[in-house]
Enzyme design. Structure first.
Site, PDB file in Angstrom:
ATOM      1  N   GLU A   1       3.270 -11.088  -6.241  1.00  0.00           N
ATOM      2  CA  GLU A   1       2.012 -11.224  -6.907  1.00  0.00           C
ATOM      3  C   GLU A   1       2.062 -10.389  -8.458  1.00  0.00           C
ATOM      4  O   GLU A   1       1.143 -10.892  -9.215  1.00  0.00           O
ATOM      5  CB  GLU A   1       0.678 -10.587  -6.311  1.00  0.00           C
ATOM      6  CG  GLU A   1       0.710  -9.086  -5.982  1.00  0.00           C
ATOM      7  CD  GLU A   1       1.495  -8.366  -5.327  1.00  0.00           C
ATOM      8  OE1 GLU A   1       2.414  -9.191  -4.560  1.00  0.00           O
ATOM      9  OE2 GLU A   1       1.335  -7.217  -4.736  1.00  0.00           O
TER      10      GLU A   1
ATOM     11  N   GLY B   1       0.806  -1.384   0.000  1.00  0.00           N
ATOM     12  CA  GLY B   1      -0.126  -0.185   0.026  1.00  0.00           C
ATOM     13  C   GLY B   1       0.943   1.251   0.159  1.00  0.00           C
ATOM     14  O   GLY B   1       2.114   1.297   0.321  1.00  0.00           O
TER      15      GLY B   1
ATOM     16  N   THR C   1     -17.430  -7.172 -24.040  1.00  0.00           N
ATOM     17  CA  THR C   1     -18.093  -8.075 -24.922  1.00  0.00           C
ATOM     18  C   THR C   1     -18.266  -9.309 -23.676  1.00  0.00           C
ATOM     19  O   THR C   1     -19.531  -9.968 -23.972  1.00  0.00           O
ATOM     20  CB  THR C   1     -17.070  -8.673 -25.961  1.00  0.00           C
ATOM     21  OG1 THR C   1     -16.649  -7.468 -26.913  1.00  0.00           O
ATOM     22  CG2 THR C   1     -17.628  -9.882 -26.917  1.00  0.00           C
TER      23      THR C   1
ATOM     24  N   LYS D   1      -8.209  -8.695 -15.981  1.00  0.00           N
ATOM     25  CA  LYS D   1      -8.483  -9.122 -17.444  1.00  0.00           C
ATOM     26  C   LYS D   1      -8.309 -10.744 -17.675  1.00  0.00           C
ATOM     27  O   LYS D   1      -9.119 -11.366 -18.641  1.00  0.00           O
ATOM     28  CB  LYS D   1      -7.394  -8.266 -18.549  1.00  0.00           C
ATOM     29  CG  LYS D   1      -7.690  -8.388 -19.856  1.00  0.00           C
ATOM     30  CD  LYS D   1      -8.870  -7.542 -20.334  1.00  0.00           C
ATOM     31  CE  LYS D   1      -8.303  -6.037 -20.393  1.00  0.00           C
ATOM     32  NZ  LYS D   1      -9.423  -5.034 -20.458  1.00  0.00           N
TER      33      LYS D   1
ATOM     34  N   CYS E   1       5.423  -6.026   1.179  1.00  0.00           N
ATOM     35  CA  CYS E   1       5.723  -4.799   1.055  1.00  0.00           C
ATOM     36  C   CYS E   1       5.372  -4.039   2.116  1.00  0.00           C
ATOM     37  O   CYS E   1       5.856  -3.992   3.290  1.00  0.00           O
ATOM     38  CB  CYS E   1       5.154  -4.058  -0.149  1.00  0.00           C
ATOM     39  SG  CYS E   1       6.240  -2.576  -0.559  1.00  0.00           S
ATOM     40  N   TYR E   2       4.285  -2.999   2.222  1.00  0.00           N
ATOM     41  CA  TYR E   2       4.074  -2.181   3.300  1.00  0.00           C
ATOM     42  C   TYR E   2       3.480  -3.235   4.415  1.00  0.00           C
ATOM     43  O   TYR E   2       3.863  -2.975   5.666  1.00  0.00           O
ATOM     44  CB  TYR E   2       2.690  -1.478   2.980  1.00  0.00           C
ATOM     45  CG  TYR E   2       2.249  -0.458   4.116  1.00  0.00           C
ATOM     46  CD1 TYR E   2       2.736   0.654   4.854  1.00  0.00           C
ATOM     47  CD2 TYR E   2       1.024  -1.228   4.854  1.00  0.00           C
ATOM     48  CE1 TYR E   2       2.334   1.095   5.759  1.00  0.00           C
ATOM     49  CE2 TYR E   2       0.474  -0.614   6.060  1.00  0.00           C
ATOM     50  CZ  TYR E   2       1.109   0.618   6.534  1.00  0.00           C
ATOM     51  OH  TYR E   2       0.670   1.119   7.716  1.00  0.00           O
TER      52      TYR E   2
ATOM     53  N   ASP F   1     -13.788  -6.694 -22.230  1.00  0.00           N
ATOM     54  CA  ASP F   1     -14.885  -6.499 -21.130  1.00  0.00           C
ATOM     55  C   ASP F   1     -15.953  -6.467 -21.352  1.00  0.00           C
ATOM     56  O   ASP F   1     -16.934  -7.085 -20.835  1.00  0.00           O
ATOM     57  CB  ASP F   1     -14.055  -5.450 -20.184  1.00  0.00           C
ATOM     58  CG  ASP F   1     -12.763  -5.554 -19.838  1.00  0.00           C
ATOM     59  OD1 ASP F   1     -12.038  -6.760 -20.074  1.00  0.00           O
ATOM     60  OD2 ASP F   1     -12.053  -4.484 -19.613  1.00  0.00           O
TER      61      ASP F   1
ATOM     62  N   HIS G   1       7.169  -7.900  -4.508  1.00  0.00           N
ATOM     63  CA  HIS G   1       5.661  -8.293  -4.619  1.00  0.00           C
ATOM     64  C   HIS G   1       5.806  -9.695  -5.377  1.00  0.00           C
ATOM     65  O   HIS G   1       5.896  -9.660  -6.438  1.00  0.00           O
ATOM     66  CB  HIS G   1       5.156  -7.158  -5.475  1.00  0.00           C
ATOM     67  CG  HIS G   1       4.848  -6.044  -5.091  1.00  0.00           C
ATOM     68  ND1 HIS G   1       3.684  -5.791  -4.128  1.00  0.00           N
ATOM     69  CD2 HIS G   1       5.803  -4.877  -4.529  1.00  0.00           C
ATOM     70  CE1 HIS G   1       3.816  -4.470  -3.523  1.00  0.00           C
ATOM     71  NE2 HIS G   1       4.892  -3.857  -3.900  1.00  0.00           N
TER      72      HIS G   1
END
Ligand code: XMP
Length: 594
Positions: free
Chosen positions: A167, A51, A224, A368, A78-79, A222, A165
């Site tokens: 992720e 964050g 569609t 996405k 991280c944070y 998105d 990170h």
């Protein structure tokens, strides 16, 4: 279903972590950091997200300290890593310099979290503060050259901290780390996208009970997928879609979209040419955020008019939107996050409609990659599901505008850039205009530097990372591939003529991507028009990126043969003075320039 709780400390991270945990087939729930203890108990593991705050700020997010005494495994990122150290009696030092981008991880000790690792691997960093002293019971497992305590653990209590990170895709072993954490948590893997689709369809049926849904269909992935999901849940006669040509579409785009959607059997679809209306509304506007807001509002206005024309009573209709999670977060609409860009589907009128319960957004917690998976699950064809993403405001945010008043760059900034460029045998300059970037979860609006000379991609990447890390005034770096640069701008706004020029360059890029069989290799390829004044001509920027969710991205180092051939064809149009190639990752640059 067993689950992992992700505590959201702001910025973009919590949902990205939750997305990655879902990718590992585990359900994850996002909660505020000050959630009461009772609710925190019901989980196999807890992850603290990164964050934008610093543990020393007065307004750092409120947080329930009891989480440490639950005996549940914890992973601080991280944070969240700094917070763990700070809360348990270690020392976090206020960062003097900021570290963004890639670093090499050096593993010093074995840890369950690193099981199955080969080599040391690269990790993605984005932080200023740094962990100096560990709390009792913790030890350092891995470091990087700038960061001693990149990975720490308290083995007995199963509490882990990562400064990087896991992720984001650029952390090569990131998914492995998260998977190892799930193993440490002893969490069952029983979440699937199929279940999720069934759940969403049931949810749509319930929230749209007694109403019909109207949706703007851009033809992008998105909207569609959203349309297909709504059609599935409510049936063709309760869903209407409208494609608005806003004048900022790509060459022949609207015709293509209509054809593709009709081919899919979306009969309830109409088209509206509103290009003149949008150009009129944005006439003379130069600020990127203002453009975005005006376009967002113009969509609503055009839609209102279309609804009236179609004879649909708006009271009985809900507005469907294919909003995905990153749209929400970049607009700064979640707690503890900063505005980076206002997405067209998150302008104020829409916020108000959301509060009034008039909007339905079945994809709003997804990324996405998940939306594409749903598209495939629903049987949509590859060409629709795997199209490159395209922003709602379209080419309007790919044509920089300026009143022509130079954004002066000081000689000392240019000298700092050249000092770094010189190490790589390159010449440099700084452009007298600005683009949007994101650093440490905050929006930036700064100058791009230009590198000129012969170099390998790897050297260009190193030079670019050093320049954006070390020169405060720069958030983006481009490389000159054809033509020349003058440090001058010319007045420019959104006009049909400029849009046509940009459409032409953009179409050349798409054609070349297909010719070189590179379309599927890149995530997205913005082509940007910048109002430099190279003997009266503007410049084109090529911005191909690799990503999986657009929250972070790498510039794509495409074959030089492709780059040269594309630049040559763009220059042959006679309309542009230079072609440049964006060599900035995200962060510090965003994917789009505005
Ligand atoms: P940035 O430029 O912030 O973009 O790195 C992240 C992703 O979002 C897309 N984008 C948008 N998509 N409406 C959209 O639907 C918008 O207003 C918008 N602005 C940016 C961008 O193309 C990239 O894929």
């Amino acid at each position: 279903m067993e689950k992992i709780i992700v505590l959201d400390f702001g910025g973009q991270y919590a949902h990205l972590i939750a997305n990655k945990i879902r990718r590992l087939n585990v359900f994850s729930e996002i909660l505020e950091p000050n959630t009461e203890t009772e609710k925190l108990k019901d989980t196999k593991g807890i992850i603290f997200s990164g964050g934008p705050a610093s543990v020393y700020e007065n307004d750092a997010p409120a947080f329930n300290q009891e989480v440490f005494s639950l005996g549940i495994p914890i992973l601080g990122i991280c944070y969240g890593h700094q917070l763990t150290v700070h809360a348990l009696g270690g020392v976090v030092e206020k960062g003097k310099t900021q570290e963004y981008g890639i670093a090499k991880l050096r593993v010093k000790k074995a840890s369950q979290l690193l099981e199955g690792f080969e080599g040391n691997g690269q990790v993605w960093m984005s932080h200023a503060d740094i962990v100096k002293e560990l709390p009792e019971g913790f030890e350092t497992i891995a470091s990087t050259s700038h960061c001693e305590n990149a990975l720490i653990e308290n083995k007995e209590k199963k509490i882990f901290g990562l400064q990087f990170h896991p992720e984001v895709v650029h952390t090569t072993n990131g998914m492995k780390i998260l998977d190892n954490f799930l193993k440490i948590c002893d969490c069952r893997k029983d979440w699937t996208m199929k279940n999720y689709v069934a759940e969403k369809i049931a949810e749509i049926k319930q929230s749209a009970a007694g109403k019909n849904v109207f949706l703007l269909a851009s033809g992008g992935v998105d909207s569609t997928v959203c349309l297909a999901l709504l059609n599935n849940a409510l049936g063709n006669d309760r869903v209407r879609a409208l494609h608005i040509d806003n004048g900022f579409m790509r060459k022949n785009e609207s015709a293509l979209v209509m054809k593709a959607l009709k081919k899919q059997g979306f009969e309830n679809l109409q088209i509206l040419d509103a290009s003149e209306y949008f150009l009129e509304k944005t006439s003379g506007v130069t600020s990127p955020e203002e453009k975005r807001k005006i376009i967002g509002n113009a969509f609503i206005e055009a839609q209102k008019q279309a609804l009236e024309k179609m004879g649909l009573d708006s009271g009985d209709w809900l507005l469907g939107q294919g909003t995905i999670y990153p749209d929400t977060i970049e607009t700064g609409r979640t707690k503890n996050s900063a505005v980076i860009k206002t997405h067209h589907n998150r302008v104020e009128i829409i916020q108000k409609m959301i509060e009034e319960g008039k909007v339905i957004e079945p994809l709003n917690l997804l990324y996405k990659d998940e939306v594409r998976e749903i598209g495939e699950e629903l049987g949509l064809p590859k060409e629709l599901v795997w199209r490159h993403p395209f922003p709602g405001p379209g080419l309007a945010v790919r044509a920089l505008c300026t009143e022509g008043i130079e954004e002066k760059v000081s000689e000392s900034v240019k000298a700092k850039v050249q000092a770094i460029a010189g190490n790589f045998g390159l010449e440099s300059t700084v452009l007298p205009l600005k683009s949007v970037g994101v650093q440490g979860d905050h929006r930036t609006y700064k100058h791009p530097a230009v590198l000129n000379g012969i170099a390998e991609w790897e050297e260009l990447e190193q030079a670019s990372t050093r320049i954006t890390n070390e020169v405060q005034e720069i958030n983006r770096v481009v490389w000159l591939v054809a033509g020349e640069i003058e440090e001058k701008t010319q007045p420019a706004t959104l006009t049909k003529e400029r849009m046509d020029d940009l459409r032409e360059a953009d179409a050349i890029v798409e054609e070349k991507l297909l010719e070189f069989e590179l379309y599927d290799k890149v995530w997205q390829f913005p082509v940007v028009l910048v109002p430099l004044d190279v003997q009266g001509k503007e410049a084109i920027i090529l911005r191909p990126v690799l990503s999986t969710e657009a929250m972070t991205a790498r510039f794509a180092d495409l074959p030089l043969e492709f780059v040269k051939s594309t630049a040559q064809k763009i220059m042959q149009t006679g309309k542009f003075g230079a072609v440049l190639y964006d060599i900035t990752h995200k962060p510090p640059g965003t994917i789009e320039w505005e």
